[in-house]
Enzyme design. Structure first.
Site, short mmCIF file in Angstrom:
data_model
loop_
_atom_site.label_atom_id
_atom_site.label_comp_id
_atom_site.label_asym_id
_atom_site.label_seq_id
_atom_site.Cartn_x
_atom_site.Cartn_y
_atom_site.Cartn_z
N SER A 86 3.64 -2.55 10.31
CA SER A 86 5.09 -2.58 10.55
C SER A 86 5.74 -3.89 10.14
O SER A 86 6.68 -4.36 10.80
CB SER A 86 5.40 -2.25 12.03
N GLY A 126 2.85 -1.28 4.25
CA GLY A 126 2.87 0.14 3.90
C GLY A 126 4.28 0.59 3.57
O GLY A 126 4.78 0.42 2.47
N GLU A 147 -6.75 4.42 8.02
CA GLU A 147 -6.51 5.84 7.74
C GLU A 147 -7.72 6.47 7.07
O GLU A 147 -8.03 7.64 7.29
CB GLU A 147 -5.23 6.01 6.90
N ASN A 187 0.87 -1.18 0.00
CA ASN A 187 0.00 0.00 0.00
C ASN A 187 0.90 1.23 0.00
O ASN A 187 1.52 1.53 1.02
CB ASN A 187 -0.89 -0.03 1.26
N TRP A 188 0.97 1.88 -1.14
CA TRP A 188 1.86 3.04 -1.25
C TRP A 188 1.27 4.29 -0.60
O TRP A 188 1.96 5.30 -0.51
CB TRP A 188 2.19 3.31 -2.72
N LYS A 189 0.01 4.23 -0.22
CA LYS A 189 -0.67 5.40 0.39
C LYS A 189 -0.46 6.63 -0.49
O LYS A 189 -0.41 6.49 -1.72
CB LYS A 189 -0.15 5.62 1.81
N GLY A 194 2.80 1.84 10.87
CA GLY A 194 3.79 2.90 10.77
C GLY A 194 4.50 3.24 12.06
O GLY A 194 5.19 4.25 12.15
N GLU A 247 -5.15 -5.33 10.59
CA GLU A 247 -4.16 -4.27 10.78
C GLU A 247 -4.45 -3.52 12.08
O GLU A 247 -5.28 -2.61 12.10
CB GLU A 247 -4.24 -3.27 9.62
N HIS A 290 -9.44 0.89 5.05
CA HIS A 290 -8.16 1.09 5.75
C HIS A 290 -8.38 2.04 6.92
O HIS A 290 -9.18 2.98 6.83
CB HIS A 290 -7.13 1.66 4.77
C1 PEP Z 1 -0.66 -0.01 6.23
O1 PEP Z 1 -0.88 1.18 6.36
O2 PEP Z 1 -1.47 -0.72 5.60
C2 PEP Z 1 0.54 -0.55 6.83
C3 PEP Z 1 0.55 -1.80 7.14
O3 PEP Z 1 1.59 0.34 7.04
P1 PEP Z 1 3.06 -0.03 7.62
O4 PEP Z 1 3.49 -1.31 6.96
O5 PEP Z 1 3.89 1.14 7.22
O6 PEP Z 1 2.90 -0.18 9.09
#
Ligand code: PEP
Length: 247
Positions: free
Chosen positions: A207, A228, A93, A9-11, A167, A161, A91
């Site tokens: 993470s 992410g 976010e 997921n490049w966000k 993050g 998640e 998600h």
């Molecule tokens: C995400 O936002 O879907 C995610 C898993 O981010 P990260 O891997 O950076 O924790």
């Protein structure tokens, strides 16, 4: 047998120059026997889809309507038109930044399925909910409210998640990850039947890094990861995909 899935997921990250990462990914992965999915920002979706040979591309959200007066939004059919095969929905976010409710996520899933997209639906508890022992209640509620009737294992992926792990560098214990994934599969079985539940891929997200991926992928009922930050650079993502391939 569930085919494993490594999803990135490049966000809101990535410009044209970053498409070079996809070329590196394509070059590094020919011998992998897992599905690889990258969900770039919408602006890169079509260009990425054209060059991502052997890699699925997807979006990070869609609107519930097929078209109409929704300034700034993108429909599921538009995403397919731009080359998407998958879409991430719900998600944390988007739930936090845009007030997306389970009902809104559910409507988007129906739109995604109507357009033949695979929906990657995200569930997960906040830190406060984790600390007060509400994790399974939250997951149960989000699954019940966000997933409509009629899923098939081919068009539904569930990503667990924990919001507090996204993050932050924090990761639940392997036992906690296993317990939640087992719970999710049992909830899916109770509602949609054992056959469907056994086919739905469950991803862990939060993470995931090259250094912890192999341990996480060894946990029962973990069929891959939603990644992410570590999906932005091929140097980080390739070892994660390789660990999944070896799991
Ligand atoms: C995400 O936002 O879907 C995610 C898993 O981010 P990260 O891997 O950076 O924790």
């Amino acid at each position: 047998m569930r085919r494993k899935l490594a999803a990135g997921n490049w966000k809101m990250n990535g410009l044209a120059a970053d498409l070079a990462q996809i070329d590196m990914l394509v070059a590094a992965l020919p011998s992998c026997d897992v599905d690889v999915l990258i969900c770039p920002p919408t602006t890169l979706l079509e260009r990425m889809s054209r060059r991502a040979t052997g890699i699925f591309t997807g979006a990070q959200d869609c609107h519930a309507a097929t078209n109409g007066a929704h300034t700034g939004d993108v429909s599921a059919a538009m995403l397919v038109d731009a080359g998407a095969s998958h879409v991430i929905l719900g998600h944390s976010e988007r739930r936090a930044d845009h007030g997306e409710t389970d009902a809104a996520v559910c409507a988007k899933l129906l739109a995604a399925w109507a357009a033949d997209l695979v929906a990657v639906v995200c569930v997960g508890e906040t830190q406060a909910q984790y600390e007060s022992g509400e994790t399974l209640d939250v997951i149960r509620r989000q699954l019940a409210g966000s997933i409509p009737d009629g899923p098939t294992s081919a068009r539904l992926v569930v990503a667990y998640e924990p919001v507090w792990a996204i993050g932050t560098g924090l990761v639940p214990s392997l036992a906690e990850i296993g317990a939640v994934h087992g719970f999710i599969r049992a909830e899916l079985a109770a509602r949609f039947g054992e056959r469907t539940a056994q086919g739905v891929r469950l991803l862990y997200g939060g993470s995931v890094k090259p250094g912890n991926a192999a341990q996480i992928f060894a946990v029962a009922d973990v069929d891959g990861a939603l990644v992410g930050g570590a999906s932005l650079k091929a140097d980080d993502f390739v070892p994660i995909v390789t660990a999944l391939n070896a799991a």
